[in-house]
Scaffold this active site. Structure first.
Site, short mmCIF file in Angstrom:
data_model
loop_
_atom_site.label_atom_id
_atom_site.label_comp_id
_atom_site.label_asym_id
_atom_site.label_seq_id
_atom_site.Cartn_x
_atom_site.Cartn_y
_atom_site.Cartn_z
N ARG A 136 16.68 -3.98 3.61
CA ARG A 136 16.72 -4.20 5.05
C ARG A 136 15.35 -4.03 5.72
O ARG A 136 14.93 -4.91 6.47
CB ARG A 136 17.69 -3.22 5.73
CG ARG A 136 19.12 -3.64 5.68
CD ARG A 136 20.01 -2.45 5.54
NE ARG A 136 19.80 -1.88 4.23
CZ ARG A 136 20.47 -2.29 3.15
NH1 ARG A 136 21.39 -3.19 3.26
NH2 ARG A 136 20.20 -1.78 1.96
N THR A 137 14.70 -2.91 5.46
CA THR A 137 13.47 -2.63 6.22
C THR A 137 12.41 -3.68 5.92
O THR A 137 11.79 -4.24 6.81
CB THR A 137 12.96 -1.22 5.90
OG1 THR A 137 14.06 -0.31 5.98
CG2 THR A 137 11.87 -0.79 6.85
N LYS A 142 -3.47 0.33 -11.28
CA LYS A 142 -4.73 0.67 -11.98
C LYS A 142 -5.28 2.01 -11.51
O LYS A 142 -6.37 2.40 -11.89
CB LYS A 142 -5.77 -0.41 -11.72
CG LYS A 142 -5.36 -1.79 -12.19
CD LYS A 142 -6.40 -2.83 -11.73
CE LYS A 142 -5.79 -4.23 -11.73
NZ LYS A 142 -6.61 -5.16 -10.92
N ARG A 180 6.08 1.60 3.30
CA ARG A 180 7.07 2.55 2.79
C ARG A 180 6.50 3.17 1.54
O ARG A 180 5.94 2.47 0.68
CB ARG A 180 8.41 1.89 2.48
CG ARG A 180 9.36 2.86 1.77
CD ARG A 180 10.74 2.32 1.59
NE ARG A 180 11.44 2.25 2.86
CZ ARG A 180 12.73 1.94 2.96
NH1 ARG A 180 13.45 1.68 1.88
NH2 ARG A 180 13.32 1.90 4.14
N HIS A 200 11.91 8.05 9.15
CA HIS A 200 12.13 6.60 9.07
C HIS A 200 12.29 6.09 10.50
O HIS A 200 13.38 5.73 10.95
CB HIS A 200 13.40 6.34 8.25
CG HIS A 200 13.60 4.91 7.83
ND1 HIS A 200 12.86 3.85 8.32
CD2 HIS A 200 14.49 4.37 6.96
CE1 HIS A 200 13.28 2.73 7.76
NE2 HIS A 200 14.27 3.01 6.93
N1 CP Z 1 18.13 1.34 6.01
C1 CP Z 1 17.17 1.10 5.11
O1 CP Z 1 16.09 1.69 5.18
O2 CP Z 1 17.50 0.21 4.13
P1 CP Z 1 16.53 -0.27 2.99
O3 CP Z 1 16.24 0.91 2.09
O4 CP Z 1 17.27 -1.36 2.28
O5 CP Z 1 15.25 -0.75 3.63
#
Ligand code: CP
Length: 350
Positions: free
Chosen positions: A54-55, A83, A104, A132
């Site tokens: 999603r993110t 590397k 991320r 998050h």
């Molecule tokens: N909600 C969320 O962060 O989903 P993903 O890990 O799929 O990005």
């Protein structure tokens, strides 16, 4: 003060700015085509050191719907990270290719560490079990559109509250809105960290902790379910799980909503999906609109972000998951919070 508006932690931004992003997200949801040229000639870099559906894809969709283009990786093993390139050098280089970067990383505080060497704004798309913030923006837009208000709500947060970074960002932010109450529902070994409870308390919101989902359901306006973050557990660690069943739904208010940041494992029965109160797939869709709004606002660079305070810098963060434990060149920095100091990267108490 850094010259860019980064989104590392929603706490760095005034609540009016967060409300502006949510309102803009609501307008974009209604009038998506109106914004289709906003980021023409802009490049978004997505650096995902950790899996995501999603993110990552909602940020990519957001930039494409704004007329921009994309670069990045979704597996560090296919980049020069494999590397041995450090976070600073990867960030420095990619930020010279892009106008805005989304990161991320499984290491706590990594987005802030990246911002220190970035030549463009950085958005934290999840830093380990820490925060998050863009999931929280997604949650806020969903609550605004589906409940009509962000205040005076009773919010049940259920599941892995210890390692679930989405719950940390959500509770920190929702506690800034008047009259919200929280019910933390988890196994005792996965309870909400004290530093989040302290923030909720300091913001003047009531909370209680209980260990039965059924007991909590009747009073909730919002049930926020989360999965167990098994990948963050120490070896050999086990904890009890909570499952929302179709049968449980009879205990809930008719106008309550059920949210989940997803991915779901088995904490919500599939049969719940057909209930009109189940909003988690809609929530994932709203994530595109609010991320479009975020990109638009961040690119204005209206709020230069303060990254490190250096109120204390002669101690070493003891959190082994902190980015300073991995990226040894980073300066140590702690900020005073009440009687103690917390790490500026991961918020561990000194
Ligand atoms: N909600 C969320 O962060 O989903 P993903 O890990 O799929 O990005």
């Amino acid at each position: 003060m850094n010259r860019f508006t980064h989104l590392i932690d929603l706490d760095d931004l005034p609540i009016s700015y967060i409300e502006k992003i949510v309102s803009l997200g609501a307008d974009i949801a209604e009038n998506t085509a109106k914004y289709s040229e906003y980021c023409k000639d802009k490049v978004l870099a997505t650096l995902f050191y950790e899996p995501s559906t999603r993110t990552q894809m909602s940020f990519q969709t957001a930039m494409l719907r704004l007329g921009g283009t994309l670069i990045g990786f979704d597996n560090p093993e296919t980049s020069s990270v494999a590397k041995g390139e450090n976070l600073k050098d990867t960030t420095k280089v990619v930020s010279s290719y892009a106008d805005i970067m989304v990161m991320r990383n499984p290491v706590e505080g990594s987005a802030k560490a990246a911002a220190l060497s970035s030549d463009c704004p950085i958005i934290n798309a999840g830093d380990g079990g820490h925060l998050h913030p863009t999931q929280t923006l997604t949650d806020l837009l969903t609550i605004k559109l589906e409940k009509g208000q962000l205040e005076n709500l009773t919010i049940g947060v259920c599941g892995d509250l210890k390692y679930g970074r989405t719950t940390h960002s959500l509770c920190k932010t929702l506690s800034k809105f008047r009259g919200n109450k929280f019910v933390f529902i988890s196994a005792p070994e996965l309870s909400m960290p004290d530093y989040i409870k302290d923030i909720v308390n300091a913001n003047g919101c009531e909370f209680r902790e209980i260990f039965s989902l059924e007991d909590a359901l009747p009073e909730l306006d919002i049930l926020y379910m989360t999965r167990i973050q098994r990948e963050r557990f120490p070896v050999g660690f086990e904890a009890a799980r909570f499952i929302l069943t179709a049968e449980n739904l009879t205990l809930m208010k008719p106008d309550a909503i059920i949210l989940h940041p997803l991915p779901r494992v088995d904490e919500i029965e599939i049969a719940v999906d057909d209930d009109p109160r189940a909003k988690y797939f809609l929530q994932a869709k709203y994530g595109v609109y609010v991320r479009m709004a975020l990109i638009i606002e961040i690119l204005k660079n209206e709020y230069p972000t303060k990254l490190l305070s250096y109120e204390c810098s002669d101690r070493v963060c003891a959190n082994e998951k902190c980015v300073t434990a991995k990226e040894k060149y980073l300066p140590q920095s702690f900020s005073r919070k009440g009687d103690t100091f917390v790490c500026d990267y991961c918020e561990a108490v000194l």
